[in-house]
Design an enzyme around this catalytic site. Structure first.
Site, short mmCIF file in Angstrom:
data_model
loop_
_atom_site.label_atom_id
_atom_site.label_comp_id
_atom_site.label_asym_id
_atom_site.label_seq_id
_atom_site.Cartn_x
_atom_site.Cartn_y
_atom_site.Cartn_z
N SER A 1 0.79 -1.23 0.00
CA SER A 1 0.00 0.00 0.00
C SER A 1 0.82 1.29 0.00
O SER A 1 0.31 2.33 -0.40
CB SER A 1 -0.94 0.01 1.20
N HIS B 1 -5.62 -3.34 -2.51
CA HIS B 1 -5.24 -2.40 -3.57
C HIS B 1 -5.16 -3.07 -4.94
O HIS B 1 -4.77 -2.42 -5.91
CB HIS B 1 -3.90 -1.75 -3.23
N LYS C 1 -11.97 0.99 -1.73
CA LYS C 1 -11.08 1.49 -2.77
C LYS C 1 -11.78 1.40 -4.12
O LYS C 1 -12.61 2.24 -4.43
CB LYS C 1 -9.76 0.73 -2.69
#
Length: 402
Positions: free
Chosen positions: A185, A213, A244
């Site tokens: 990250s 991610h 996200k």
């Protein structure tokens, strides 16, 4: 006496006040309006390069409509845990859709991505087990490992020789699990999943990949790290988040029906936490369906990423080993990192500073995140301002490429 010790400890924590006095405190900046790639803070419109909304779906009409309809149907909250009264039909539909998308038999949703790792990592190996962690794994993985009461062995970042050396020390009969970020990250690099899978087979360990991610970013239609490497069937558990690419709040773990059934009845952070609101689950489901039918979003994300990385490298910035839309710009000085962040904000660019203890003190950086919906004009404006502020603050760079 204890109260005095605690009081002194609290009073001695002065770092935030010192940053505020210097005019460079970068945290808890209240956003007044969110317009995807632009936000309004303090009445000022700035370009957002600090969001993890890689697909740019937080303002998509279908996502917003799905959330509204779920509120009308289910109310604002389930007012209970998934285990008891907190499961709605939209939770089940989301889990089924996610499982198919990432190539697993079943999935289970949690209230946050952090809780997902907390629950999944802590519930499997047990007091006599061993968990192998990359030293740069996310904090939620580390906390989950602590809660497991298992022995934890950390290996040097993406160092497969070190991982194997650690695995050799553990008897074959012990329950073992390797837990790793798909995309790291802060650094933006990708785990060496092919070698991790090979070692897991050789030393008989489970593999859990955190795709927080990676979902929406890697693999066909953004299916994640395992799909990216063609190793979906070789990974036991895939973890992800809705906050996200899925433009919402919550998390999930996907795996075999047996493993997910076990976690349903043993993952304490899920059992003893209130359920994700149905509106958040519906928003995530809508976002996932958009990603599946619009592959051009993934193409745009990577076009923007490649463009930005190339331009920053040509400008001489140090960016480490990033291979993804997470772009670190290494400053390697905490104060200068805060100053750089503040000056960028004053010029209309929102980025995130990452300093010790989140990273080593000599590895402080500014973290940029690229979105599919950033326009070329926005990228060019950001590049112009980044270069201007770097020159102003005399940020050390490599010789500029002509």
């Amino acid at each position: 006496m204890l109260q005095e010790i605690l009081s002194e400890k609290i009073k001695s924590f002065t770092a935030p006040d010192e940053l505020k006095e210097a005019g460079i405190y970068p945290y808890f900046r209240p956003i007044e309006e969110n317009h995807d790639t632009e936000v309004v803070i303090g009445g000022k419109r700035v370009l957002m390069f600090g969001s993890n909304s890689y697909m740019g779906l937080t303002n998509h009409p279908e996502v917003l409509q799905a959330a509204r309809e779920a509120i009308d149907r289910f109310g604002s909250s389930c007012s209970g845990s998934r285990f008891l009264n907190g499961t709605s039909s939209v939770h089940i539909e989301l889990e089924d859709t996610l499982a198919v998308h990432v190539g697993k038999e079943a999935a289970l949703t949690f209230t946050t991505g952090f809780q997902t790792n907390l629950g999944a990592v802590s519930a499997i190996t047990g007091r006599n087990g061993v968990i192998f962690l990359d030293e740069l794994d996310h904090a939620s993985i580390i906390e989950g490992a602590r809660l497991s009461f298992s022995k934890v062995l950390k290996y040097a970042h993406n160092d497969m020789a070190d991982l194997e050396q650690k695995m050799k020390t553990v008897p074959e009969s012990v329950i073992k699990m390797i837990v790793v970020d798909g995309i790291f990250s802060m650094e933006g690099d990708i785990c060496n999943l092919p070698e991790i899978v090979r070692l897991a087979k050789q030393y008989k360990a489970l593999v859990m990949v955190d795709d927080a991610h990676s979902l929406g970013v890697l693999g066909e239609l953004g299916k994640g790290t395992a799909d990216h490497f063609g190793l979906t069937d070789e990974v036991d558990l895939i973890v992800g988040t809705f906050s996200k690419s899925l433009a919402s709040l919550g998390g999930y773990v996907a795996g075999s029906k047996e493993l997910i059934n076990y976690l349903k009845h043993n993952a304490r952070p899920m059992i003893f936490s209130a359920s994700t609101p149905p509106s958040a689950a519906a928003a995530a489901l809508a976002a996932l369906k958009i990603i599946q039918r619009e592959p051009e979003r993934l193409e745009a994300l990577w076009e923007n990423t490649i463009y930005m990385v190339k331009a920053l490298k040509e400008a001489g910035f140090e960016m480490g080993e990033s291979q993804t839309p997470i772009i670190p710009i290494y400053i390697r000085d905490n104060f200068l990192t805060f100053k750089f962040t503040q000056r960028l904000f004053e010029e209309g660019i929102f980025v995130n500073p990452v300093v010790s203890p989140a990273v080593k003190s000599d590895s402080s950086l500014v973290r940029m995140s690229i979105m599919a919906t950033h326009t070329r004009a926005q990228l060019d404006k950001a590049l112009e301002i980044i270069n201007m502020v770097a020159n102003e603050l005399q940020i050390e760079r490599k010789a500029l490429i002509a």
